[in-house]
Design a protein around this motif. Structure first.
Motif, PDB file in Angstrom:
ATOM      1  N   LEU A   7      40.205  50.311  40.909  1.00  0.00           N
ATOM      2  CA  LEU A   7      41.139  51.047  40.050  1.00  0.00           C
ATOM      3  C   LEU A   7      42.449  50.511  40.632  1.00  0.00           C
ATOM      4  CD1 LEU A   7      39.720  54.359  39.707  1.00  0.00           C
ATOM      5  CD2 LEU A   7      39.771  52.744  38.029  1.00  0.00           C
ATOM      6  N   GLN A   8      42.895  50.288  41.751  1.00  0.00           N
ATOM      7  CA  GLN A   8      44.213  49.811  42.201  1.00  0.00           C
ATOM      8  C   GLN A   8      44.459  48.342  41.693  1.00  0.00           C
ATOM      9  OE1 GLN A   8      44.174  50.433  46.421  1.00  0.00           O
ATOM     10  NE2 GLN A   8      43.932  52.573  46.221  1.00  0.00           N
ATOM     11  N   ALA A   9      43.631  47.570  41.877  1.00  0.00           N
ATOM     12  CA  ALA A   9      43.583  46.182  41.238  1.00  0.00           C
ATOM     13  C   ALA A   9      43.851  46.201  39.819  1.00  0.00           C
ATOM     14  CB  ALA A   9      42.367  45.383  41.711  1.00  0.00           C
ATOM     15  N   GLU A  10      43.130  47.123  39.142  1.00  0.00           N
ATOM     16  CA  GLU A  10      43.367  47.078  37.616  1.00  0.00           C
ATOM     17  C   GLU A  10      44.572  47.606  37.262  1.00  0.00           C
ATOM     18  OE1 GLU A  10      40.414  49.421  36.017  1.00  0.00           O
ATOM     19  OE2 GLU A  10      38.692  48.114  36.321  1.00  0.00           O
ATOM     20  N   MET A  11      45.121  48.634  38.025  1.00  0.00           N
ATOM     21  CA  MET A  11      46.392  49.199  37.849  1.00  0.00           C
ATOM     22  C   MET A  11      47.454  48.287  38.316  1.00  0.00           C
ATOM     23  SD  MET A  11      48.819  51.159  40.464  1.00  0.00           S
ATOM     24  CE  MET A  11      47.993  50.278  41.658  1.00  0.00           C
ATOM     25  N   LEU A  12      47.337  47.332  39.119  1.00  0.00           N
ATOM     26  CA  LEU A  12      48.580  46.105  39.555  1.00  0.00           C
ATOM     27  C   LEU A  12      48.324  45.050  38.537  1.00  0.00           C
ATOM     28  CD1 LEU A  12      47.904  45.389  43.283  1.00  0.00           C
ATOM     29  CD2 LEU A  12      49.822  46.388  42.129  1.00  0.00           C
ATOM     30  N   GLU A  13      47.199  44.888  37.800  1.00  0.00           N
ATOM     31  CA  GLU A  13      47.085  43.892  36.764  1.00  0.00           C
ATOM     32  C   GLU A  13      47.861  44.473  35.619  1.00  0.00           C
ATOM     33  OE1 GLU A  13      43.166  42.696  35.971  1.00  0.00           O
ATOM     34  OE2 GLU A  13      42.865  42.030  38.345  1.00  0.00           O
ATOM     35  N   GLU A  14      47.567  45.627  35.113  1.00  0.00           N
ATOM     36  CA  GLU A  14      48.047  46.193  34.098  1.00  0.00           C
ATOM     37  C   GLU A  14      49.887  46.349  33.877  1.00  0.00           C
ATOM     38  OE1 GLU A  14      46.406  49.828  32.516  1.00  0.00           O
ATOM     39  OE2 GLU A  14      44.251  48.970  32.703  1.00  0.00           O
ATOM     40  N   LEU A  15      50.115  46.523  35.450  1.00  0.00           N
ATOM     41  CA  LEU A  15      51.713  46.665  35.713  1.00  0.00           C
ATOM     42  C   LEU A  15      52.303  45.380  35.385  1.00  0.00           C
ATOM     43  CD1 LEU A  15      53.573  48.968  36.219  1.00  0.00           C
ATOM     44  CD2 LEU A  15      53.086  48.659  38.538  1.00  0.00           C
ATOM     45  N   GLN A  16      51.423  44.341  36.091  1.00  0.00           N
ATOM     46  CA  GLN A  16      52.084  42.933  35.754  1.00  0.00           C
ATOM     47  C   GLN A  16      52.088  42.636  34.469  1.00  0.00           C
ATOM     48  OE1 GLN A  16      49.477  41.041  38.357  1.00  0.00           O
ATOM     49  NE2 GLN A  16      50.649  41.056  40.142  1.00  0.00           N
ATOM     50  N   ALA A  17      51.305  42.938  33.539  1.00  0.00           N
ATOM     51  CA  ALA A  17      50.997  42.598  32.367  1.00  0.00           C
ATOM     52  C   ALA A  17      51.936  43.265  31.512  1.00  0.00           C
ATOM     53  CB  ALA A  17      49.449  43.025  31.690  1.00  0.00           C
ATOM     54  N   LEU A  18      52.507  44.404  31.909  1.00  0.00           N
ATOM     55  CA  LEU A  18      53.514  45.353  31.191  1.00  0.00           C
ATOM     56  C   LEU A  18      54.981  44.603  31.589  1.00  0.00           C
ATOM     57  CD1 LEU A  18      54.678  47.810  29.707  1.00  0.00           C
ATOM     58  CD2 LEU A  18      54.709  49.249  32.220  1.00  0.00           C
ATOM     59  N   VAL A  19      55.237  44.165  32.697  1.00  0.00           N
ATOM     60  CA  VAL A  19      56.340  43.385  33.027  1.00  0.00           C
ATOM     61  C   VAL A  19      56.472  42.228  32.193  1.00  0.00           C
ATOM     62  CG1 VAL A  19      57.297  41.945  34.789  1.00  0.00           C
ATOM     63  CG2 VAL A  19      56.534  44.203  35.666  1.00  0.00           C
TER      64      VAL A  19
END
Length: 135
Positions: free
Chosen positions: A16-28
């Motif tokens: 979940l933490q890895a997915e959260m980081l990926e989604e945050l990077q995609a948002l950026v």
């Protein structure tokens, strides 16, 4: 048996933490793309207005209106992009909050630092985007 369950929870939390980081990077990246598109749109509009400043014929009017339509389509694409960002942002921030506040399996310090950096990048990009919209 309990340690097996704890391992599964730890693994799930890590995923979940890895997915959260990926989604945050995609948002950026989405915010940065929207910022770039807005800058291009403003530049195209200024160039178009300068180019067609002294229209005298109907052909020149038509050429101006065609370029104006292209800019309007680009603006529509930007607005759709912003709607997507606005829709995704609360979901991503909720995941970030849940992952960061996980009492049983809190994120490791490197993950916390990465999240903080990404959140600061989001904040900076949003600030630049707001400034670009105001211009």
């Amino acid at each position: 048996m309990a340690s097996n369950r704890a391992k599964k929870l730890l693994h799930k939390s890590t995923v979940l933490q890895a997915e959260m980081l990926e989604e945050l990077q995609a948002l950026v990246k989405s915010i940065e793309r929207a910022e770039t598109l807005l800058t291009e749109l403003k530049q195209d509009t200024e160039e178009m207005n300068a180019k067609h400043q002294h229209r005298r014929t109907t052909r020149e009017d038509i050429a101006y209106l065609e370029e104006l339509l292209k800019c309007a389509k680009k603006k529509l694409a930007w607005e759709k992009q912003m709607e997507g960002v606005a829709k995704r942002t609360p979901e991503v921030l909720a995941k970030v909050s849940a992952a960061m506040n996980d009492a049983t399996n809190p994120p490791e310090p490197p993950v916390r630092v990465a999240v903080l950096d990404l959140l600061q990048t989001v904040q900076g990009a949003m600030g630049r985007l707001d400034a670009a919209k105001a211009d």
